[in-house]
Design a protein around this motif. Structure first.
Motif, mmCIF file in Angstrom:
data_model
loop_
_atom_site.group_PDB
_atom_site.id
_atom_site.type_symbol
_atom_site.label_atom_id
_atom_site.label_comp_id
_atom_site.label_asym_id
_atom_site.label_seq_id
_atom_site.Cartn_x
_atom_site.Cartn_y
_atom_site.Cartn_z
ATOM 1 N N LEU A 1 22.155 -24.532 -8.573
ATOM 2 C CA LEU A 1 23.318 -24.760 -9.400
ATOM 3 C C LEU A 1 23.870 -23.758 -10.335
ATOM 4 O O LEU A 1 25.165 -23.485 -10.275
ATOM 5 C CB LEU A 1 23.233 -26.151 -10.078
ATOM 6 C CG LEU A 1 24.608 -26.636 -10.386
ATOM 7 C CD1 LEU A 1 25.683 -26.819 -9.522
ATOM 8 C CD2 LEU A 1 24.035 -28.108 -11.304
ATOM 9 N N CYS B 1 23.100 -26.045 -1.102
ATOM 10 C CA CYS B 1 23.297 -27.190 -1.852
ATOM 11 C C CYS B 1 22.058 -28.151 -1.652
ATOM 12 O O CYS B 1 22.164 -28.876 -2.803
ATOM 13 C CB CYS B 1 24.624 -28.020 -1.398
ATOM 14 S SG CYS B 1 24.426 -28.813 0.366
ATOM 15 N N HIS C 1 26.307 -30.501 -4.243
ATOM 16 C CA HIS C 1 25.044 -30.029 -4.723
ATOM 17 C C HIS C 1 24.071 -31.152 -5.106
ATOM 18 O O HIS C 1 24.319 -32.203 -5.917
ATOM 19 C CB HIS C 1 25.223 -29.357 -6.058
ATOM 20 C CG HIS C 1 23.912 -28.555 -6.237
ATOM 21 N ND1 HIS C 1 23.709 -26.985 -5.905
ATOM 22 C CD2 HIS C 1 22.742 -28.630 -7.138
ATOM 23 C CE1 HIS C 1 22.670 -26.769 -6.168
ATOM 24 N NE2 HIS C 1 22.228 -27.763 -7.134
ATOM 25 N N ARG D 1 25.370 -21.037 -8.467
ATOM 26 C CA ARG D 1 26.928 -21.374 -8.037
ATOM 27 C C ARG D 1 28.009 -21.338 -9.132
ATOM 28 O O ARG D 1 29.069 -21.119 -8.834
ATOM 29 C CB ARG D 1 26.664 -22.562 -7.471
ATOM 30 C CG ARG D 1 25.718 -22.911 -6.131
ATOM 31 C CD ARG D 1 25.578 -24.165 -5.606
ATOM 32 N NE ARG D 1 26.875 -24.317 -4.749
ATOM 33 C CZ ARG D 1 27.060 -25.416 -4.013
ATOM 34 N NH1 ARG D 1 26.296 -26.368 -3.952
ATOM 35 N NH2 ARG D 1 28.130 -25.328 -3.120
#
Length: 206
Positions: free
Chosen positions: A131, A64, A109, A134
């Motif tokens: 990101l 993150c 994040h 994810r």
């Protein structure tokens, strides 16, 4: 080098380094330097050791981007948190502020910045690839918690557009009148936000 008449060179070096910190001018740096000099040697040695270990022991989470002492931060390592809900923030310190509310139990994040064309900061300068990965792994909700500045709003809009077809819920933290706030002290932008995000009285009284 910052110079005050009669200042010993070692003290001058300390003052010069202190003056590079945000909000610390030469005179404040001098006061801090003199304060350190007046303290017991053990205290200044402990401070020096803490500063030396800062970069050695504190890094950023591999997932993150938040503060981490190991490869992963305490939030990504916590199995009790909702891993499919991610709150998007600009800086690691924003995570610390969010955690003070004790009301959010998802993951984070950290972008490590925000879009700012004037400053030459584009998507490629942000923590974007991680990101994207994810989102592809199956997020349920992305909460946009960027700042209420022009650049912060532009950043939120950018990510809302980027992931609008990714099959996840995209939300934005509310803006408006703070709890206990008085209207006379609020700026027009905050009042406008409060009006735009008004809710019904029945919902507000629940």
């Amino acid at each position: 080098m910052i110079h005050f008449p009669g200042m010993p060179a070692p003290l001058g070096r300390v003052v010069e380094m202190l003056s590079t910190l945000p909000g610390v001018g030469p005179k404040t740096a001098l006061r801090l330097g003199l304060n350190l000099l007046s303290r017991p040697a053990g205290e200044t040695a402990a401070l020096a050791a803490s500063l030396k270990s800062l970069h050695e022991l504190v890094g950023f989470c591999e997932v993150c981007g938040c503060f981490a002492e190991q490869g992963f931060c305490q939030y990504c390592d916590d199995p009790k948190r909702e891993a499919r809900t991610v709150c998007l923030v600009e800086q690691p310190v924003d995570v610390l502020m969010m955690e003070r509310s004790h009301s959010y139990r998802g993951h984070y994040h950290v972008l490590h910045g925000r879009l700012s064309p004037v400053d030459g900061v584009g998507p490629e300068q942000l923590n974007l690839a991680a990101l994207d990965a994810r989102v592809k792994a199956g997020l349920k909700e992305l909460i946009l918690a960027t700042s209420a500045t022009v650049d912060g709003e532009a950043t939120a809009h950018y990510f809302a557009r980027r992931y609008r077809d990714a099959g996840l819920v995209i939300s934005r933290i509310a803006r408006g009148v703070p709890e206990g706030g008085e209207l006379e002290y609020l700026d027009e932008h905050t009042l406008s936000r409060a009006l735009d995000q008004r809710i019904s009285w029945d919902s507000a009284s629940l």
